[in-house]
Design an enzyme around this catalytic site. Structure first.
Site, mmCIF file in Angstrom:
data_model
loop_
_atom_site.group_PDB
_atom_site.id
_atom_site.type_symbol
_atom_site.label_atom_id
_atom_site.label_comp_id
_atom_site.label_asym_id
_atom_site.label_seq_id
_atom_site.Cartn_x
_atom_site.Cartn_y
_atom_site.Cartn_z
ATOM 1 C CE1 TYR A 1 -3.189 -2.947 -0.009
ATOM 2 C CE2 TYR A 1 -3.929 -2.531 2.338
ATOM 3 C CZ TYR A 1 -3.766 -3.054 1.088
ATOM 4 O OH TYR A 1 -4.934 -4.055 1.034
ATOM 5 C CG ASN B 1 -7.249 -11.322 -2.789
ATOM 6 O OD1 ASN B 1 -8.334 -11.198 -2.943
ATOM 7 N ND2 ASN B 1 -6.176 -10.457 -2.338
ATOM 8 N N GLY C 1 -15.288 -0.096 -3.439
ATOM 9 C CA GLY C 1 -14.281 1.040 -3.696
ATOM 10 C C GLY C 1 -14.933 2.392 -3.919
HETATM 11 N N1 LIG Z 1 -6.708 -8.022 0.265
HETATM 12 C C1 LIG Z 1 -6.920 -7.473 -0.785
HETATM 13 O O1 LIG Z 1 -6.545 -7.624 -2.012
HETATM 14 C C2 LIG Z 1 -7.358 -6.167 -0.576
HETATM 15 C C3 LIG Z 1 -7.758 -5.186 -1.862
HETATM 16 C C4 LIG Z 1 -8.484 -4.013 -1.784
HETATM 17 C C5 LIG Z 1 -8.909 -3.451 -0.437
HETATM 18 N N2 LIG Z 1 -8.130 -4.150 0.666
HETATM 19 C C6 LIG Z 1 -8.598 -3.528 2.019
HETATM 20 O O2 LIG Z 1 -9.872 -3.154 2.104
HETATM 21 C C7 LIG Z 1 -9.717 -1.850 2.495
HETATM 22 C C8 LIG Z 1 -10.893 -1.045 2.045
HETATM 23 O O3 LIG Z 1 -10.938 -1.078 0.622
HETATM 24 P P1 LIG Z 1 -11.539 0.236 -0.371
HETATM 25 O O4 LIG Z 1 -10.831 1.374 0.064
HETATM 26 O O5 LIG Z 1 -11.765 -0.376 -1.642
HETATM 27 O O6 LIG Z 1 -13.049 0.002 0.565
HETATM 28 P P2 LIG Z 1 -14.444 0.877 0.192
HETATM 29 O O7 LIG Z 1 -14.985 1.242 1.513
HETATM 30 O O8 LIG Z 1 -15.256 0.061 -0.513
HETATM 31 O O9 LIG Z 1 -14.141 1.923 -0.600
HETATM 32 C C9 LIG Z 1 -13.627 3.203 -0.215
HETATM 33 C C10 LIG Z 1 -13.678 4.077 -1.237
HETATM 34 O O10 LIG Z 1 -14.767 4.748 -1.434
HETATM 35 C C11 LIG Z 1 -14.911 6.057 -1.577
HETATM 36 N N3 LIG Z 1 -16.284 6.865 -1.293
HETATM 37 C C12 LIG Z 1 -17.170 7.262 -1.953
HETATM 38 N N4 LIG Z 1 -18.079 7.715 -1.392
HETATM 39 C C13 LIG Z 1 -18.059 7.125 -0.260
HETATM 40 C C14 LIG Z 1 -19.048 7.238 0.896
HETATM 41 N N5 LIG Z 1 -20.070 7.895 1.022
HETATM 42 N N6 LIG Z 1 -18.651 6.371 1.863
HETATM 43 C C15 LIG Z 1 -17.458 5.744 2.184
HETATM 44 N N7 LIG Z 1 -16.758 5.722 1.028
HETATM 45 C C16 LIG Z 1 -16.859 6.292 -0.026
HETATM 46 C C17 LIG Z 1 -13.760 6.534 -0.524
HETATM 47 O O11 LIG Z 1 -13.485 7.738 -0.889
HETATM 48 P P3 LIG Z 1 -13.237 8.986 0.418
HETATM 49 O O12 LIG Z 1 -11.686 8.698 0.774
HETATM 50 O O13 LIG Z 1 -13.221 10.150 -0.692
HETATM 51 O O14 LIG Z 1 -14.273 8.895 1.410
HETATM 52 C C18 LIG Z 1 -12.682 5.250 -0.857
HETATM 53 O O15 LIG Z 1 -12.222 5.977 -2.061
HETATM 54 C C19 LIG Z 1 -8.607 -1.429 2.083
HETATM 55 O O16 LIG Z 1 -8.051 -0.056 2.807
HETATM 56 C C20 LIG Z 1 -7.574 -2.469 2.400
HETATM 57 O O17 LIG Z 1 -7.234 -2.595 3.816
HETATM 58 C C21 LIG Z 1 -7.658 -5.376 0.536
#
Ligand SMILES: NC(=O)c1ccc[n+]([C@@H]2O[C@H](COP(=O)([O-])OP(=O)(O)OC[C@H]3O[C@@H](n4cnc5c(N)ncnc54)[C@H](OP(=O)(O)O)[C@@H]3O)[C@@H](O)[C@H]2O)c1
Length: 309
Positions: free
Chosen positions: A66, A170, A225
């Protein structure tokens, strides 16, 4: 004549609020925070992490890769950023379960050889400036390392006191079973993608194995996302159902989507990824939502676009 009335199911609310058990690590909040997008200023990072922990989001999920995107600058940058948050906020480290991952050399290859994993874990510890990673996970399966070798690496890391529990991300069900079979104390977690737009773990056996083997699922990208919040590239019928439930429960569509993730009996932790503190407050309300079986089956059908038989 006997009474042939069809029983009326009570359709009582599903549990979305209880803390999740993580083996020897104790319990964590059902909603927790991921660090993939932790690429803001130090002050912003302190605010987002502290707010999350204060709201009960007590698992922090990081990874060595990350920092390579989302405005980050290099491999390891989000672990370094979290390390600076720990340095700045006394006591914070001890209030959380710290999770990180290794095993990806940017892009490919994936490398879960024992030597690589042990070095990667040591480097993660240095970047976050901590003595121990509570939960160390393989980020993606390396199909060219025998699971017994991975288990030996985990055992070495645990024996040296560098990690407490181990997990995978995964992984397919057979890959998880193969590794679990070589571990004395078993995997604590499995981290699949899961959201109202991505239902695979409910159907591919991932959650069934988690329930059978007492493995806690950590659901990544529970808002797809952000697409569920913005509505981009999401079935309109799914948005309609989520919005109706949001209106009924007086929360946002995103909070309903998180509650859906939490409602599965495998008791997933939803790893949210927002970088905005005000959104954390909104998402935390997911744990007070009342979703019934009728509600979650409406979401499933709208997500897949086909009625269940
Ligand atoms: N193991 C893996 O392969 C893998 C892959 C991907 C992710 N992950 C883990 O999962 C975590 C979460 O993934 P993710 O960031 O994709 O999760 P998510 O909660 O599905 O998406 C977050 C994204 O949504 C945006 N967003 C837009 N409107 C929103 C709203 N109303 N409320 C909340 N978010 C909103 C956020 O932007 P803003 O910041 O502007 O709110 C942010 O860019 C990662 O940090 C990581 O730890 C793991």
């Amino acid at each position: 004549m006997s009474d042939l009335k069809i029983p009326v199911a009570p359709n009582s609310p599903l549990d979305v609020s209880t803390e999740r058990d993580l083996s020897s690590l104790g319990t964590v909040g059902p909603v927790s925070l991921g660090c993939w997008r932790l690429t803001g200023s130090d002050d912003e990072n302190i605010a987002i992490v502290s707010t999350a922990v204060d709201l009960g989001m007590t698992l922090l999920d990081n990874a060595d890769v990350y920092g390579l995107n989302w405005g980050g600058t290099h491999f390891g940058a989000c672990e370094e950023a979290l390390g600076r948050v720990f340095d700045s906020v006394p006591g914070l480290r001890d209030r959380i379960v710290l999770a990180s991952k290794g095993g990806i050399i940017p892009g490919v290859p994936y490398d879960s050889s024992a030597d690589y994993l042990i070095e990667a874990c040591e480097a993660s510890l240095r970047r976050m400036n901590v003595d121990v990673i509570d939960l160390y996970q393989i980020h993606r399966p390396d199909m060219f390392t025998h699971p017994e070798e991975i288990a030996q690496a985990f055992t070495t890391l645990r024996t040296r006191g560098l990690i407490r529990e181990c997990g995978v991300s995964n992984y397919t069900v057979p890959q998880t079973l193969a590794l679990n079979g070589f571990l004395d104390s078993g995997l604590a977690t499995s981290q699949p993608q899961f959201s109202a737009t991505h239902l695979d773990p409910m159907r591919d056996g991932t959650f069934d194995l988690c329930m059978e083997a007492a493995i806690t699922p950590l659901a990544w990208s529970p808002l797809a996302g952000g697409r569920i919040a913005t509505g981009d590239d999401v079935r309109p019928e799914l948005l309609t159902v989520l919005d109706e439930l949001a209106l009924r429960e007086n929360v946002t569509r995103s909070a309903i989507a998180i509650a859906f993730v939490l409602a599965h009996p495998a008791r997933p932790v939803a790893i949210v990824g927002t970088t905005q503190t005000h959104r954390l407050y909104e998402l935390a309300k997911a744990t007070s939502v009342h979703l019934t079986r009728t509600d979650v089956y409406r979401i499933v059908q709208a997500s897949e676009g086909i009625p269940l038989p």
